[in-house]
Write a protein that holds these residues in place. Structure first.
Motif, short mmCIF file in Angstrom:
data_model
loop_
_atom_site.label_atom_id
_atom_site.label_comp_id
_atom_site.label_asym_id
_atom_site.label_seq_id
_atom_site.Cartn_x
_atom_site.Cartn_y
_atom_site.Cartn_z
N ALA A 79 46.08 38.21 36.40
CA ALA A 79 45.53 36.96 36.90
C ALA A 79 44.92 36.16 35.74
O ALA A 79 44.61 36.72 34.67
CB ALA A 79 44.47 37.21 37.97
N GLN A 114 49.67 29.17 33.73
CA GLN A 114 50.27 29.55 35.01
C GLN A 114 51.72 29.12 35.10
O GLN A 114 52.58 29.86 35.61
CB GLN A 114 49.48 28.96 36.18
CG GLN A 114 49.99 29.47 37.53
CD GLN A 114 49.35 28.81 38.71
OE1 GLN A 114 49.53 27.62 38.95
NE2 GLN A 114 48.56 29.58 39.46
N PRO A 120 48.45 34.21 39.40
CA PRO A 120 47.44 33.55 40.23
C PRO A 120 46.22 33.16 39.41
O PRO A 120 45.92 33.78 38.38
CB PRO A 120 47.09 34.62 41.27
CG PRO A 120 47.37 35.91 40.58
CD PRO A 120 48.56 35.66 39.70
N LYS A 139 39.25 23.44 41.49
CA LYS A 139 40.40 23.72 42.35
C LYS A 139 41.13 22.42 42.73
O LYS A 139 42.36 22.34 42.66
CB LYS A 139 39.95 24.45 43.62
CG LYS A 139 41.05 24.86 44.58
CD LYS A 139 40.46 25.64 45.74
CE LYS A 139 41.55 26.22 46.64
NZ LYS A 139 42.32 25.16 47.34
N GLU A 143 45.03 21.52 41.53
CA GLU A 143 46.09 21.40 42.52
C GLU A 143 46.62 19.97 42.64
O GLU A 143 47.83 19.76 42.78
CB GLU A 143 45.58 21.91 43.87
CG GLU A 143 45.28 23.41 43.84
CD GLU A 143 44.88 24.00 45.16
OE1 GLU A 143 44.93 25.23 45.29
OE2 GLU A 143 44.51 23.23 46.07
N LYS A 149 48.47 26.18 41.51
CA LYS A 149 47.90 26.77 42.71
C LYS A 149 46.72 27.65 42.36
O LYS A 149 46.78 28.47 41.46
CB LYS A 149 48.96 27.60 43.44
CG LYS A 149 48.62 27.89 44.89
CD LYS A 149 48.65 26.62 45.71
CE LYS A 149 48.36 26.92 47.19
NZ LYS A 149 48.17 25.70 47.98
N VAL A 150 45.61 27.49 43.10
CA VAL A 150 44.40 28.30 42.90
C VAL A 150 44.29 29.30 44.05
O VAL A 150 44.27 28.91 45.22
CB VAL A 150 43.14 27.42 42.83
CG1 VAL A 150 41.89 28.28 42.75
CG2 VAL A 150 43.22 26.47 41.64
N ARG A 151 44.19 30.58 43.70
CA ARG A 151 44.08 31.62 44.74
C ARG A 151 42.63 31.91 45.10
O ARG A 151 42.31 32.15 46.27
CB ARG A 151 44.78 32.88 44.27
CG ARG A 151 44.78 34.01 45.31
CD ARG A 151 45.67 35.13 44.91
NE ARG A 151 45.56 36.27 45.82
CZ ARG A 151 46.20 37.42 45.67
NH1 ARG A 151 47.04 37.58 44.65
NH2 ARG A 151 46.04 38.40 46.52
N TRP A 152 41.75 31.93 44.10
CA TRP A 152 40.34 32.23 44.35
C TRP A 152 39.46 31.14 43.74
O TRP A 152 39.73 30.65 42.66
CB TRP A 152 39.93 33.57 43.73
CG TRP A 152 40.75 34.76 44.09
CD1 TRP A 152 40.62 35.56 45.19
CD2 TRP A 152 41.82 35.32 43.32
NE1 TRP A 152 41.54 36.58 45.14
CE2 TRP A 152 42.29 36.45 44.01
CE3 TRP A 152 42.43 34.97 42.10
CZ2 TRP A 152 43.33 37.25 43.54
CZ3 TRP A 152 43.47 35.75 41.63
CH2 TRP A 152 43.91 36.87 42.35
#
Length: 247
Positions: A79, A114, A120, A139, A143, A149-152
């Motif tokens: 990550a 990324q 991620p 975030k 995006e 894409k942001v997962r957390w």
């Protein structure tokens, strides 16, 4: 404690500390003219020296900056973690708080990593003074503007130590143990050990190196940017020293 740490940091790091020293020299000169003038002169000379780009870059390089991440290293992590670097409060053109320049530099590089890896992303940054959580703005920017894409989104940390602690707590449930840590090159010598203390394997992914100006004049002419760079380097050295004492 957080506010106290910020106040002490501001008092200890130039230019404020040097301004206070110069003022002390002026006051001292009323009773001890020679000593007072000497003290004020030293403070002003130090501020001038720190405003020279060559001096500021050497101070930055003294932090043992990590090299850029390699493709092989990136393939070995699970990550990408991007640390916040400040927000612009109530930006009128956006109608809300948005990411500051330092944060934007980190986000741009994280998005680039990324796109080349498909990994991620976790963004980390809270709201220490009650504004919009930095992670939310990070975030949104990633995006909407970079298509990443942001997962957390870790939105409660107030400093780098809390970045590490709270980010690790979000990563462990997903069995993420190896990360690429994105921040300014000058910040990572202090940040990487904090994340490693949380049991993570960390590969530094530095960005925004302070490189040498091409022209000789730009290397020697004092500037506010160079003073800021010197101040940042000294603040990081103080932070590293405190970190080592606690360890």
């Amino acid at each position: 404690m957080f506010l106290l740490k910020k106040i002490l940091s501001a008092l200890a790091v130039p230019p404020f500390s040097l301004i206070l020293l110069a003022l002390a020299g002026v006051l001292l000169s009323r009773r001890h003219p020679r000593s007072g003038r000497w003290l004020a002169g030293v403070a002003l000379a130090a501020m001038l020296l720190m405003s020279i780009p060559t001096v500021s870059i050497l101070l930055m390089q003294s932090l043992a900056l990590p090299p850029p991440i390699t493709t092989a290293q990136l393939r070995g992590v699970q990550a990408i973690v991007i640390l916040g670097g400040g927000v612009d409060d109530d930006a009128p053109e956006y109608g809300t708080d948005t990411v500051g320049r330092a944060t934007l530099q980190r986000l741009r590089y994280g998005a680039w990593l990324q796109k080349s890896s498909g990994l991620p992303i976790l963004v980390s940054g809270g709201s220490p003074f009650g504004s919009r959580p930095e992670a939310e703005a990070m975030k949104e920017t990633l995006e909407r503007e970079f298509g990443a894409k942001v997962r957390w989104a870790e939105a409660h940390s107030r400093d780098t130590a809390e970045n590490a602690n709270l980010s690790a707590a979000m990563l462990w449930p997903a069995k993420i143990t190896r990360i690429a840590l994105v921040s300014h090159a000058w910040h990572l010598p202090r940040a990487v050990p904090l994340f490693e203390r949380q049991g993570l394997e960390v590969v530094a992914a530095p960005t925004a190196y302070d490189t040498w100006p091409r022209s000789y004049a730009e290397r020697i002419l004092p500037s506010a940017e160079a003073l800021h760079r010197s101040s940042t380097a000294l603040r990081e050295w103080i932070g590293i020293a405190v970190q080592r004492l606690r360890k």
